[in-house]
Scaffold this motif. Structure first.
Motif, PDB file in Angstrom:
ATOM      1  N   CYS A 134       0.815  -1.212   0.000  1.00  0.00           N
ATOM      2  CA  CYS A 134       0.000   0.000   0.000  1.00  0.00           C
ATOM      3  C   CYS A 134       0.853   1.268   0.000  1.00  0.00           C
ATOM      4  CB  CYS A 134      -0.932   0.017   1.209  1.00  0.00           C
ATOM      5  SG  CYS A 134      -2.321  -1.147   1.091  1.00  0.00           S
ATOM      6  N   THR A 135       1.920   1.256   0.768  1.00  0.00           N
ATOM      7  CA  THR A 135       2.747   2.460   0.886  1.00  0.00           C
ATOM      8  C   THR A 135       3.669   2.663  -0.306  1.00  0.00           C
ATOM      9  OG1 THR A 135       4.366   1.228   2.210  1.00  0.00           O
ATOM     10  CG2 THR A 135       2.668   2.465   3.408  1.00  0.00           C
ATOM     11  N   THR A 136       3.673   1.695  -1.243  1.00  0.00           N
ATOM     12  CA  THR A 136       4.470   1.855  -2.459  1.00  0.00           C
ATOM     13  C   THR A 136       3.569   1.915  -3.699  1.00  0.00           C
ATOM     14  OG1 THR A 136       4.806  -0.561  -2.520  1.00  0.00           O
ATOM     15  CG2 THR A 136       6.545   0.782  -1.517  1.00  0.00           C
ATOM     16  N   GLY A 137       2.304   2.273  -3.500  1.00  0.00           N
ATOM     17  CA  GLY A 137       1.399   2.482  -4.622  1.00  0.00           C
ATOM     18  C   GLY A 137       0.863   1.232  -5.263  1.00  0.00           C
ATOM     19  N   ARG A 138       0.951   0.095  -4.586  1.00  0.00           N
ATOM     20  CA  ARG A 138       0.462  -1.168  -5.136  1.00  0.00           C
ATOM     21  C   ARG A 138      -0.630  -1.739  -4.249  1.00  0.00           C
ATOM     22  NH1 ARG A 138       6.189  -4.088  -5.545  1.00  0.00           N
ATOM     23  NH2 ARG A 138       6.491  -2.809  -3.665  1.00  0.00           N
ATOM     24  N   GLN A 139      -1.622  -0.895  -3.937  1.00  0.00           N
ATOM     25  CA  GLN A 139      -2.657  -1.289  -2.981  1.00  0.00           C
ATOM     26  C   GLN A 139      -3.517  -2.448  -3.483  1.00  0.00           C
ATOM     27  OE1 GLN A 139      -2.279   1.807  -4.225  1.00  0.00           O
ATOM     28  NE2 GLN A 139      -4.216   2.664  -4.944  1.00  0.00           N
ATOM     29  N   ASN A 140      -3.507  -2.719  -4.799  1.00  0.00           N
ATOM     30  CA  ASN A 140      -4.220  -3.900  -5.285  1.00  0.00           C
ATOM     31  C   ASN A 140      -3.575  -5.188  -4.789  1.00  0.00           C
ATOM     32  OD1 ASN A 140      -1.978  -3.312  -7.078  1.00  0.00           O
ATOM     33  ND2 ASN A 140      -2.788  -4.858  -8.467  1.00  0.00           N
ATOM     34  N   LEU A 141      -2.341  -5.101  -4.309  1.00  0.00           N
ATOM     35  CA  LEU A 141      -1.627  -6.258  -3.762  1.00  0.00           C
ATOM     36  C   LEU A 141      -1.488  -6.162  -2.244  1.00  0.00           C
ATOM     37  CD1 LEU A 141       1.219  -6.524  -6.427  1.00  0.00           C
ATOM     38  CD2 LEU A 141      -0.982  -7.701  -6.396  1.00  0.00           C
ATOM     39  N   CYS A 142      -2.316  -5.356  -1.621  1.00  0.00           N
ATOM     40  CA  CYS A 142      -2.283  -5.162  -0.167  1.00  0.00           C
ATOM     41  C   CYS A 142      -2.132  -6.494   0.569  1.00  0.00           C
ATOM     42  CB  CYS A 142      -3.570  -4.465   0.265  1.00  0.00           C
ATOM     43  SG  CYS A 142      -3.820  -4.396   2.053  1.00  0.00           S
ATOM     44  N   GLU A 143      -1.265  -6.500   1.556  1.00  0.00           N
ATOM     45  CA  GLU A 143      -1.005  -7.723   2.318  1.00  0.00           C
ATOM     46  C   GLU A 143      -2.164  -8.085   3.239  1.00  0.00           C
ATOM     47  OE1 GLU A 143       2.690  -6.831   4.205  1.00  0.00           O
ATOM     48  OE2 GLU A 143       3.842  -6.922   2.342  1.00  0.00           O
ATOM     49  N   ASN A 144      -3.100  -7.161   3.432  1.00  0.00           N
ATOM     50  CA  ASN A 144      -4.267  -7.405   4.288  1.00  0.00           C
ATOM     51  C   ASN A 144      -5.552  -7.113   3.516  1.00  0.00           C
ATOM     52  OD1 ASN A 144      -2.607  -7.748   6.838  1.00  0.00           O
ATOM     53  ND2 ASN A 144      -2.038  -5.646   6.276  1.00  0.00           N
ATOM     54  N   LEU A 145      -5.539  -7.392   2.235  1.00  0.00           N
ATOM     55  CA  LEU A 145      -6.603  -6.960   1.337  1.00  0.00           C
ATOM     56  C   LEU A 145      -7.938  -7.624   1.660  1.00  0.00           C
ATOM     57  CD1 LEU A 145      -7.101  -5.203  -1.221  1.00  0.00           C
ATOM     58  CD2 LEU A 145      -6.773  -7.291  -2.550  1.00  0.00           C
ATOM     59  N   GLN A 146      -8.981  -6.799   1.652  1.00  0.00           N
ATOM     60  CA  GLN A 146     -10.349  -7.279   1.649  1.00  0.00           C
ATOM     61  C   GLN A 146     -11.001  -6.782   0.364  1.00  0.00           C
ATOM     62  OE1 GLN A 146     -12.426  -7.470   5.625  1.00  0.00           O
ATOM     63  NE2 GLN A 146     -10.929  -5.875   6.117  1.00  0.00           N
ATOM     64  N   PHE A 147     -12.152  -7.367   0.010  1.00  0.00           N
ATOM     65  CA  PHE A 147     -12.729  -7.059  -1.292  1.00  0.00           C
ATOM     66  C   PHE A 147     -14.238  -6.926  -1.169  1.00  0.00           C
ATOM     67  CE2 PHE A 147     -13.163  -7.143  -5.865  1.00  0.00           C
ATOM     68  CZ  PHE A 147     -11.925  -6.700  -6.315  1.00  0.00           C
ATOM     69  N   PHE A 148     -14.732  -5.737  -1.441  1.00  0.00           N
ATOM     70  CA  PHE A 148     -16.167  -5.460  -1.411  1.00  0.00           C
ATOM     71  C   PHE A 148     -16.887  -6.357  -2.423  1.00  0.00           C
ATOM     72  CE2 PHE A 148     -19.814  -3.180  -3.187  1.00  0.00           C
ATOM     73  CZ  PHE A 148     -20.513  -2.837  -2.046  1.00  0.00           C
ATOM     74  N   GLY A 149     -17.939  -7.033  -1.963  1.00  0.00           N
ATOM     75  CA  GLY A 149     -18.715  -7.888  -2.854  1.00  0.00           C
ATOM     76  C   GLY A 149     -18.104  -9.243  -3.126  1.00  0.00           C
ATOM     77  N   CYS A 150     -16.961  -9.530  -2.539  1.00  0.00           N
ATOM     78  CA  CYS A 150     -16.287 -10.824  -2.739  1.00  0.00           C
ATOM     79  C   CYS A 150     -15.747 -11.318  -1.407  1.00  0.00           C
ATOM     80  CB  CYS A 150     -15.158 -10.706  -3.760  1.00  0.00           C
ATOM     81  SG  CYS A 150     -15.672 -10.340  -5.443  1.00  0.00           S
ATOM     82  N   GLY A 151     -16.624 -11.715  -0.528  1.00  0.00           N
ATOM     83  CA  GLY A 151     -16.203 -12.214   0.770  1.00  0.00           C
ATOM     84  C   GLY A 151     -16.244 -11.169   1.874  1.00  0.00           C
ATOM     85  N   TRP A 152     -16.461  -9.888   1.515  1.00  0.00           N
ATOM     86  CA  TRP A 152     -16.591  -8.850   2.546  1.00  0.00           C
ATOM     87  C   TRP A 152     -17.988  -8.900   3.126  1.00  0.00           C
ATOM     88  CZ3 TRP A 152     -17.956  -3.205   2.751  1.00  0.00           C
ATOM     89  CH2 TRP A 152     -17.312  -2.559   3.824  1.00  0.00           C
ATOM     90  N   GLU A 153     -18.228  -8.117   4.162  1.00  0.00           N
ATOM     91  CA  GLU A 153     -19.515  -8.159   4.860  1.00  0.00           C
ATOM     92  C   GLU A 153     -20.651  -7.549   4.054  1.00  0.00           C
ATOM     93  OE1 GLU A 153     -18.791  -4.052   7.434  1.00  0.00           O
ATOM     94  OE2 GLU A 153     -18.328  -6.002   8.311  1.00  0.00           O
ATOM     95  N   GLN A 154     -20.350  -6.799   3.002  1.00  0.00           N
ATOM     96  CA  GLN A 154     -21.376  -6.190   2.177  1.00  0.00           C
ATOM     97  C   GLN A 154     -21.016  -6.343   0.704  1.00  0.00           C
ATOM     98  OE1 GLN A 154     -23.149  -2.315   3.378  1.00  0.00           O
ATOM     99  NE2 GLN A 154     -21.572  -2.280   4.980  1.00  0.00           N
ATOM    100  N   GLY A 155     -22.045  -6.192  -0.133  1.00  0.00           N
ATOM    101  CA  GLY A 155     -21.862  -6.172  -1.571  1.00  0.00           C
ATOM    102  C   GLY A 155     -22.868  -5.238  -2.198  1.00  0.00           C
ATOM    103  N   GLY A 156     -22.719  -5.011  -3.502  1.00  0.00           N
ATOM    104  CA  GLY A 156     -23.570  -4.058  -4.188  1.00  0.00           C
ATOM    105  C   GLY A 156     -24.917  -4.585  -4.602  1.00  0.00           C
ATOM    106  N   MET A 157     -25.157  -5.895  -4.486  1.00  0.00           N
ATOM    107  CA  MET A 157     -26.483  -6.432  -4.785  1.00  0.00           C
ATOM    108  C   MET A 157     -27.363  -6.301  -3.556  1.00  0.00           C
ATOM    109  SD  MET A 157     -25.913  -9.695  -7.294  1.00  0.00           S
ATOM    110  CE  MET A 157     -24.860  -9.544  -8.740  1.00  0.00           C
ATOM    111  N   ALA A 158     -27.667  -5.061  -3.229  1.00  0.00           N
ATOM    112  CA  ALA A 158     -28.490  -4.695  -2.078  1.00  0.00           C
ATOM    113  C   ALA A 158     -29.085  -3.334  -2.368  1.00  0.00           C
ATOM    114  CB  ALA A 158     -27.648  -4.651  -0.799  1.00  0.00           C
ATOM    115  N   ASP A 159     -30.162  -3.001  -1.676  1.00  0.00           N
ATOM    116  CA  ASP A 159     -30.740  -1.678  -1.877  1.00  0.00           C
ATOM    117  C   ASP A 159     -29.742  -0.582  -1.522  1.00  0.00           C
ATOM    118  OD1 ASP A 159     -33.248  -2.529  -2.767  1.00  0.00           O
ATOM    119  OD2 ASP A 159     -33.984  -2.799  -0.731  1.00  0.00           O
ATOM    120  N   LEU A 160     -29.057  -0.754  -0.409  1.00  0.00           N
ATOM    121  CA  LEU A 160     -28.073   0.221   0.050  1.00  0.00           C
ATOM    122  C   LEU A 160     -26.868  -0.509   0.624  1.00  0.00           C
ATOM    123  CD1 LEU A 160     -31.078   1.665   1.537  1.00  0.00           C
ATOM    124  CD2 LEU A 160     -29.548   3.478   0.809  1.00  0.00           C
TER     125      LEU A 160
END
Length: 402
Positions: A134-160
């Motif tokens: 993250c601190t070298t501009g490669r946050q897509n490779l974050c060592e603690n990465l979470q992903f919205f809509g893919c295993g995270w607590e929320q996703g976009g297939m919801a009203d809000l």
């Protein structure tokens, strides 16, 4: 006047368009003792079913978060793989929807750069911002990465939903909702092509005049093809086992399309190219395609792996070493890839009319997943709320030429 939120239920108009019924302000919905409904719909993918839960609590934005009303969400190949237990990094059950367009309804304390009422899309990777990547501009490779809509607590297939506001990109007014839903899926091919161009030290500009091969003419493969063409590739050949998809690749501008199941596929592709490939983008990522990629890339070529492997593969490592072949993984995207995707969509390099082949309302999300997994569609969208994302008069399947 408070910000209006949306009911958990929908009314059908005589024309079949889905209409929202406002129930009150966010403040009213979250007031202690309020009698207003505090529930919403959201999709949950289980091992044996895909269901629309109608009694999910409406989330409240925390500091540096935004509350977003979903408008439309794409069904990704990652979603269909996960629903069938074939994605290596998405456990079931999960809340889908990372290709999402919505409208900001409320912002939490400390939010800057995005305002209530703005139409946005989500950059769904959720970095920690403190690790080496993250601190070298490669946050897509974050060592603690979470992903919205893919295993995270929320996703976009919801009203809000709520999401860190710094993961939102404000959309230009000249992109309609259906087109804007392609920003995220297009950003993955943009990132992959950028990495391929890095072989020549030029990023996306490094593609110009090069010889390229795309393995797989599904959604990602066709979008990779579109990016290559838009960035001035010299010659590009596409392979796929399905004739209809090969025809689609030709209609998208491929110089040739070869049957991936042919015994002499490598010879046919090389003949069409006139030489070995500078860049091979593997959008399938199974052992046969990886072996083909290595054979096509020699000598000194680059293989970019953008497909999500369902299993381990074996490659001829001696050839990789001896012929100085670069094997390059490609993981999601960075903000500059989103910017390029928006620019390409604005320029018409990728058109929603070519890519979006079916739209279903949220109540029919299970059918949307089935359509996306059928192999007969390029991109399937789920319409969640207003503004209008009208369904096509009939589904347009991938084989239809332009």
């Amino acid at each position: 006047m408070g910000i209006m939120v949306l009911a958990e239920s929908l009314l059908d108009s005589p024309e079949g368009m889905m209409m929202w019924r406002p129930l009150g302000t966010v403040e009213e919905l979250h007031m202690t003792g309020s009698t207003a409904p505090r529930l919403m719909r959201r999709v949950v993918v289980h091992a044996d079913r895909i269901e629309v839960v109608t009694d999910a609590p409406i989330p409240s934005p925390r500091p540096h978060e935004a509350l977003v009303r979903s408008v439309v969400t794409g069904v990704c190949g990652s979603d269909t793989h996960a629903a069938h237990g074939r994605h290596p990094f998405i456990p079931i059950p999960y809340h889908p929807g990372h290709e999402v367009v919505g409208v900001v309804e409320q912002v939490g304390p400390g939010v800057t750069g995005v305002e209530v009422g703005r139409r946005v899309t989500v950059e769904p990777d959720l970095p920690c911002w403190t690790c080496k990547m993250c601190t070298t501009g490669r946050q897509n490779l974050c060592e603690n990465l979470q992903f919205f809509g893919c295993g995270w607590e929320q996703g976009g297939m919801a009203d809000l939903f709520t999401v860190p506001a710094d993961r939102l990109h404000v959309l230009p007014d000249d992109l309609d909702d259906t087109t804007a839903a392609l920003v995220e899926p297009l950003s993955t091919p943009v990132h992959a092509v950028r990495l391929g161009g890095d072989t020549f030290g030029c990023g996306l500009d490094g593609i110009r005049g090069r010889f390229a091969v795309v393995l797989g003419a599904g959604t990602i493969g066709l979008l990779v093809l579109a990016v290559l063409k838009a960035r001035g590739v010299g010659t590009v050949v596409v392979t796929d086992v399905q004739a209809a998809k090969r025809d689609k690749a030709i209609s998208f501008g491929a110089d040739a399309a070869v049957d991936a199941a042919a015994g002499d596929v490598v010879d046919q592709v090389r003949a069409a190219l006139g030489q070995s490939a500078d860049i091979v983008v593997d959008c399938v990522a199974i052992e046969p395609t990886m072996r083909q990629a290595v054979a096509l890339a020699s000598k000194g070529g680059t293989v970019v792996v953008v497909g999500v492997p369902a299993a381990e593969v074996t490659i001829p490592l001696a050839i990789v070493q001896d012929q100085q072949i670069r094997i390059q993984g490609s993981a999601t995207y960075l903000p500059e890839d989103y910017e390029e995707s928006i620019r390409l969509l604005q320029a018409g390099a990728v058109r929603a009319s070519d890519i979006v082949t079916a739209i279903r309302p949220l109540e029919q999300v299970a059918e949307a997943f089935d359509l996306a997994a059928s192999g007969e569609h390029i991109k399937v969208l789920v319409s969640i709320g207003e503004p209008g994302v009208p369904a096509p008069l009939q589904d347009r399947t991938a084989p239809q030429p332009r």
